[in-house]
Design an enzyme around this catalytic site. Structure first.
Site, PDB file in Angstrom:
ATOM      1  CG  HIS A 155     -89.573 -34.510  -8.392  1.00 31.84           C
ATOM      2  ND1 HIS A 155     -88.661 -35.516  -8.258  1.00 31.84           N
ATOM      3  CD2 HIS A 155     -90.780 -35.116  -8.470  1.00 31.84           C
ATOM      4  CE1 HIS A 155     -89.272 -36.684  -8.271  1.00 31.84           C
ATOM      5  NE2 HIS A 155     -90.571 -36.467  -8.411  1.00 31.84           N
ATOM      6  CG  ASP A 363     -81.864 -27.676  -7.596  1.00 33.99           C
ATOM      7  OD1 ASP A 363     -82.894 -28.227  -7.997  1.00 33.99           O
ATOM      8  OD2 ASP A 363     -80.735 -27.888  -8.086  1.00 33.99           O
TER       9      ASP A 363
HETATM   10  P1  ADP Z   1     -82.657 -31.420 -11.902  1.00 35.00           P
HETATM   11  O1  ADP Z   1     -83.695 -32.385 -11.501  1.00 35.00           O
HETATM   12  O2  ADP Z   1     -83.076 -30.003 -11.772  1.00 35.00           O
HETATM   13  O3  ADP Z   1     -82.083 -31.664 -13.235  1.00 35.00           O
HETATM   14  P2  ADP Z   1     -80.855 -32.752  -9.955  1.00 35.00           P
HETATM   15  O4  ADP Z   1     -79.473 -32.394  -9.539  1.00 35.00           O
HETATM   16  O5  ADP Z   1     -81.764 -33.056  -8.845  1.00 35.00           O
HETATM   17  O6  ADP Z   1     -81.396 -31.570 -10.885  1.00 35.00           O
HETATM   18  O7  ADP Z   1     -80.790 -34.037 -10.867  1.00 35.00           O
HETATM   19  C1  ADP Z   1     -79.978 -34.102 -12.000  1.00 35.00           C
HETATM   20  C2  ADP Z   1     -79.720 -35.553 -12.335  1.00 35.00           C
HETATM   21  O8  ADP Z   1     -79.360 -35.615 -13.712  1.00 35.00           O
HETATM   22  C3  ADP Z   1     -78.564 -36.132 -11.558  1.00 35.00           C
HETATM   23  O9  ADP Z   1     -78.808 -37.474 -11.284  1.00 35.00           O
HETATM   24  C4  ADP Z   1     -77.392 -35.964 -12.497  1.00 35.00           C
HETATM   25  O10 ADP Z   1     -76.374 -36.928 -12.342  1.00 35.00           O
HETATM   26  C5  ADP Z   1     -78.048 -36.108 -13.839  1.00 35.00           C
HETATM   27  N1  ADP Z   1     -77.321 -35.267 -14.803  1.00 35.00           N
HETATM   28  C6  ADP Z   1     -77.237 -33.939 -14.829  1.00 35.00           C
HETATM   29  N2  ADP Z   1     -76.443 -33.536 -15.831  1.00 35.00           N
HETATM   30  C7  ADP Z   1     -76.030 -34.632 -16.456  1.00 35.00           C
HETATM   31  C8  ADP Z   1     -75.181 -34.899 -17.566  1.00 35.00           C
HETATM   32  N3  ADP Z   1     -74.562 -33.955 -18.251  1.00 35.00           N
HETATM   33  N4  ADP Z   1     -75.012 -36.153 -17.930  1.00 35.00           N
HETATM   34  C9  ADP Z   1     -75.598 -37.142 -17.251  1.00 35.00           C
HETATM   35  N5  ADP Z   1     -76.392 -36.967 -16.192  1.00 35.00           N
HETATM   36  C10 ADP Z   1     -76.596 -35.738 -15.789  1.00 35.00           C
HETATM   37  O1  F6P Z   2     -86.492 -32.626 -11.330  1.00 34.24           O
HETATM   38  C1  F6P Z   2     -87.014 -31.508 -11.952  1.00 34.24           C
HETATM   39  C2  F6P Z   2     -87.354 -31.773 -13.405  1.00 34.24           C
HETATM   40  O2  F6P Z   2     -88.105 -30.744 -13.888  1.00 34.24           O
HETATM   41  C3  F6P Z   2     -88.143 -33.010 -13.666  1.00 34.24           C
HETATM   42  O3  F6P Z   2     -89.499 -32.874 -13.495  1.00 34.24           O
HETATM   43  C4  F6P Z   2     -87.758 -33.224 -15.070  1.00 34.24           C
HETATM   44  O4  F6P Z   2     -87.991 -34.500 -15.524  1.00 34.24           O
HETATM   45  C5  F6P Z   2     -86.293 -32.861 -15.074  1.00 34.24           C
HETATM   46  O5  F6P Z   2     -86.197 -31.818 -14.188  1.00 34.24           O
HETATM   47  C6  F6P Z   2     -85.722 -32.578 -16.447  1.00 34.24           C
HETATM   48  O6  F6P Z   2     -86.481 -31.659 -17.165  1.00 34.24           O
HETATM   49  P1  F6P Z   2     -87.200 -31.999 -18.532  1.00 34.24           P
HETATM   50  O7  F6P Z   2     -88.053 -33.206 -18.305  1.00 34.24           O
HETATM   51  O8  F6P Z   2     -87.978 -30.776 -18.845  1.00 34.24           O
HETATM   52  O9  F6P Z   2     -86.117 -32.279 -19.507  1.00 34.24           O
END
Ligand code: ADP
Ligand code: F6P
Length: 486
Positions: A155, A363
């Protein structure tokens, strides 16, 4: 249809809508309908590694949660996964904290998970393993005699060979990847980086654009950009609760526009740079005072790792200083929320924001960019400002693409977004929405599983080697290690 077995470090709770993290959100969207088994860590920190599994049926999904001991959480999850692989794969060598005990914990947990998972597997299952926490899992499963088709999806970004070589275990990691039948990445860049590494590999021979032969079997290396449940997310925009509705009305009355950012509070997300760019915008355009606010939602994540504590302090100081400089008694330029918000709330918040500001320094994909687009009103859409270093930028060319290290350029791009004519906004948004809707979470799952299903599978008689650990030293190890002394 073969049964699907998904394995990831965390198993999402499919009953709640507050998952944060692209993996939980993307996979939950994808698996709910098809059904199958989802195996992973139970998320608790006081268990016994290898202890009793917690099995539960949620809709069509059988959720299997495994406990971990505090020591293993520390070495495997906080240690090797999040203090070595996460910074390394996000091109942040300066933040890598390598310790041999971390790697030992990482291998131990993967081996234990393999032992717990193997009895669940039926011969025709399609096994799909996710993310950097579990790279060695297929190798351990193979050693236990599992010959199922096993796919891996990363991912997060995959770094170029030069960077990867900084990890003392890079050869073991790549050899462990080669135990899979399909290795999937988010972008062409990530897949290309592994291919570059493999071109130097002693036993992998590139036989097609995306295929490497390893003697009697071959491995597919390709990109499968993850999507969201675009229709489901868009359907939530009308569900604003009272708080959000009041906030929207207040801004409407005051003629105030909103820039929004939503990210886990991670150093890879470029949050300080984002705040500084907003500060520059206000300095360069005093006419915007009181007419624009920046809402940044950033829930805590991995707080035990020092780099995460540092970024929190930095961000809070910065938000305080920009607010101190510009705020008035009835206007706070930056609103910073340090907690999780339900996705039901997020969708209307995105809808009511005129700019989606998504500027990670690096990212894998960034689902927030896709959610922002899905939530917009096609007749009067907001503008997405997107980092060139988010995987999403490879697909979402109609966004305003920015270099997140160039703060001044970001400020200018914010201004352009805030002043973009309706016609241009509609044109850009229509193309983005079409893409996000067509390439949604289900399409992603289908594409990956089709590729996995087409593979020949692991030869039944093949020995997986006698090494104590999966993975062997290779010529690539030696070549790369020679050109990059520790
Ligand atoms: P990562 O996997 O690095 O966290 P992404 O942008 O790919 O980044 O995915 C983040 C996901 O988590 C999105 O679906 C987003 O809506 C959710 N998310 C991030 N921050 C919040 C938050 N404060 N509250 C609810 N959902 C969140
Ligand atoms: O999408 C990237 C990622 O590292 C996932 O593997 C993971 O579940 C998510 O971000 C949130 O991180 P964590 O599981 O360490 O809270």
């Amino acid at each position: 249809m073969s049964r699907l077995v998904i394995v990831s470090n965390r198993v999402a709770d499919l009953r709640v809508s507050t998952q944060t993290g692209g993996l939980a959100v993307g996979l939950a969207d994808a698996i709910k309908e098809r059904g199958g088994v989802w195996f992973g860590w139970d998320g608790e920190r006081q268990g016994v590694t290898g202890g009793e599994l917690h099995i539960e049926k949620i809709g069509k999904v059988e959720r299997v949660a495994a406990p971990l001991s505090p020591e293993d959480v520390s070495n495997y999850y906080l240690g090797y996964a999040n203090s070595v692989l996460w910074p390394l794969f996000h091109y942040r060598l300066d933040l890598v904290d390598y310790r041999p005990a971390f790697f030992d914990g990482y291998m131990r947990v993967n081996e234990t998970f393999a032992g717990q998972l193997a009895p669940f597997l039926a011969p025709d299952d399609l096994v799909w393993i996710h993310d950097y926490h579990l790279i060695p899992l297929a190798g351990f499963l193979r050693r236990l005699g599992c010959r199922q088709k096993i796919g891996f999806f990363l991912h997060i970004p995959f770094p170029p060979p030069d960077l990867l070589a900084a990890s003392p275990n890079h050869a073991e990691l790549v050899d462990a990847l080669l135990e899979y039948d399909v290795i999937g990445f988010q972008t062409h860049t990530d897949a290309g980086n592994l291919k570059l590494y493999l071109r130097e590999h002693i036993s992998a021979v590139q036989v097609a654009r995306n295929r490497f032969s390893l003697g009697e079997r071959s491995v597919l290396v390709d990109r499968f950009p993850i999507g969201i449940d675009a229709a489901g997310f868009a359907a939530m925009v009308g569900d604003a609760d009272e708080d959000v509705q009041i906030d929207l009305m207040r801004r409407r009355v005051l003629g105030r526009r909103q820039i929004i950012g939503v990210d886990r509070l991670d150093y890879s997300k470029g949050l300080p740079e984002r705040l500084k760019a907003f500060g520059n915008l206000l300095s360069q355009h005093p006419e915007l005072e009181k007419s624009v606010t920046f809402l940044q939602i950033a829930p805590p994540t991995r707080e035990e790792v020092d780099a995460y504590a540092d970024i929190r302090t930095e961000l809070e100081t910065l938000a305080g200083s920009i607010n101190g400089r510009f705020a008035d008694f009835n206007w706070t330029p930056i609103r910073y929320i340090h907690r999780s918000v339900s996705r039901r709330k997020l969708a209307p918040l995105f809808r009511g924001s005129q700019v989606g500001f998504v500027t990670p320094l690096r990212d894998g994909m960034n689902l927030v960019a896709k959610e922002y687009v899905a939530a917009q009103d096609p007749d009067d859409p907001g503008v997405l400002v997107l980092s060139q270093f988010a995987g999403a930028a490879e697909e979402m060319r109609q966004a305003l693409i920015v270099n997140p290290y160039d703060i001044d350029a970001m400020a200018k791009m914010l201004y352009r977004a805030l002043t973009m004519p309706l016609k241009e906004r509609r044109r850009r948004h229509a193309t983005l929405l079409e893409h996000v809707t067509r390439h949604d979470a289900k399409a992603w799952l289908k594409a990956f599983l089709a590729a996995l299903d087409e593979r020949d599978g692991y030869p039944a008689h093949k020995s997986t080697g006698t090494n104590e650990r999966p993975g062997r030293a290779t010529a690539a190890t030696q070549t790369i290690a020679r050109s990059h002394p520790p």
